[in-house]
Design an enzyme around this catalytic site. Sequence first.
Site, PDB file in Angstrom:
ATOM      1  N   HIS A 124      49.824  93.633  84.164  1.00  0.00           N
ATOM      2  CA  HIS A 124      51.281  93.676  84.082  1.00  0.00           C
ATOM      3  C   HIS A 124      51.723  95.093  83.704  1.00  0.00           C
ATOM      4  O   HIS A 124      50.904  95.941  83.359  1.00  0.00           O
ATOM      5  CB  HIS A 124      51.799  92.646  83.061  1.00  0.00           C
ATOM      6  CG  HIS A 124      51.388  92.907  81.659  1.00  0.00           C
ATOM      7  ND1 HIS A 124      50.387  92.198  81.013  1.00  0.00           N
ATOM      8  CD2 HIS A 124      51.830  93.805  80.743  1.00  0.00           C
ATOM      9  CE1 HIS A 124      50.241  92.651  79.791  1.00  0.00           C
ATOM     10  NE2 HIS A 124      51.093  93.630  79.597  1.00  0.00           N
TER      11      HIS A 124
HETATM   12  P1  TYD Z   1      49.597  89.442  77.298  1.00  0.00           P
HETATM   13  O1  TYD Z   1      50.518  90.509  76.828  1.00  0.00           O
HETATM   14  O2  TYD Z   1      49.681  89.042  78.745  1.00  0.00           O
HETATM   15  O3  TYD Z   1      48.096  89.869  76.970  1.00  0.00           O
HETATM   16  P2  TYD Z   1      47.172  90.990  77.651  1.00  0.00           P
HETATM   17  O4  TYD Z   1      48.062  92.101  78.124  1.00  0.00           O
HETATM   18  O5  TYD Z   1      46.257  91.418  76.569  1.00  0.00           O
HETATM   19  O6  TYD Z   1      46.440  90.318  78.762  1.00  0.00           O
HETATM   20  O7  TYD Z   1      49.796  88.170  76.367  1.00  0.00           O
HETATM   21  C1  TYD Z   1      48.979  87.032  76.465  1.00  0.00           C
HETATM   22  C2  TYD Z   1      49.753  85.860  75.904  1.00  0.00           C
HETATM   23  O8  TYD Z   1      50.075  86.061  74.530  1.00  0.00           O
HETATM   24  C3  TYD Z   1      51.079  85.617  76.629  1.00  0.00           C
HETATM   25  O9  TYD Z   1      51.265  84.215  76.740  1.00  0.00           O
HETATM   26  C4  TYD Z   1      52.116  86.188  75.694  1.00  0.00           C
HETATM   27  C5  TYD Z   1      51.482  86.023  74.319  1.00  0.00           C
HETATM   28  N1  TYD Z   1      51.850  87.101  73.394  1.00  0.00           N
HETATM   29  C6  TYD Z   1      52.719  86.830  72.341  1.00  0.00           C
HETATM   30  O10 TYD Z   1      53.186  85.698  72.148  1.00  0.00           O
HETATM   31  N2  TYD Z   1      53.046  87.856  71.480  1.00  0.00           N
HETATM   32  C7  TYD Z   1      52.565  89.116  71.643  1.00  0.00           C
HETATM   33  O11 TYD Z   1      52.901  90.034  70.847  1.00  0.00           O
HETATM   34  C8  TYD Z   1      51.688  89.379  72.748  1.00  0.00           C
HETATM   35  C9  TYD Z   1      51.116  90.746  72.975  1.00  0.00           C
HETATM   36  C10 TYD Z   1      51.349  88.339  73.592  1.00  0.00           C
END
Ligand code: TYD
Length: 137
Positions: A54
Site C-alpha cells: 500500500h
Molecule cells: P497494515 O498497515 O496494512 O500493515 P502492514 O503495512 O505492516 O502490512 O495494517 C495491518 C492491519 O492492522 C490493518 O487491518 C490495519 C491494522 N492497523 C491498525 O489498526 N492500527 C495501526 O496503527 C496499524 C499500522 C495497522
Amino acid sequence: MKVNNARIINLEPIIDGIDGYLCVAENQREIPFEIKRVYYIYNLDSPQAVRGKHAHRELEQVLFCLKGSFDLLLDDGFKQEKILMENPQTGIYMGTGVWHIMDNFSKDCVIMVLASDYFTEKDYIRDYDEFTRFKNR
Ligand code: TYD
C-alpha cells in the site's frame, strides 16, 4: 536513493563498550516529523509472509529493522528500489505516496515504525491502479 520521497536516516549509535549500543530518534530531529504513533511487527516466522502492499496519502513514516532482516521494496510510481533492511541504526523515511512491500523476513525479524499521525484506514491506498492515478493526478 532512486525513489522519490524516500531516504535513509542513519542514527549514530552511542557505543557503551561491553554494555551495548544505544540509538536515539527524536521528534523533528533525526525523525523529520512529529511522532504521533509507534507500532512494531514481529512473529514473522512464515516464509510466505508479505506486508505493506500500500501507499499513504498523507502519512509519513520511518521504518527500522531492530532485529533480523527483511527486504523492503519501494515504488514511487515511476522508479522502484529494493533495500535489504538488516541494520538497527538505519531507518528508511517514507513520505506520502510511496508504495511499499515487505517480505523475505528472517524468523527473528522485529520491525519498528514511527508514524506522523494516528491510524486511519482512509489514508491508505491499497489498490495499485488507484496508486498510479494518485501519482499522476
Ligand atoms: P497494515 O498497515 O496494512 O500493515 P502492514 O503495512 O505492516 O502490512 O495494517 C495491518 C492491519 O492492522 C490493518 O487491518 C490495519 C491494522 N492497523 C491498525 O489498526 N492500527 C495501526 O496503527 C496499524 C499500522 C495497522
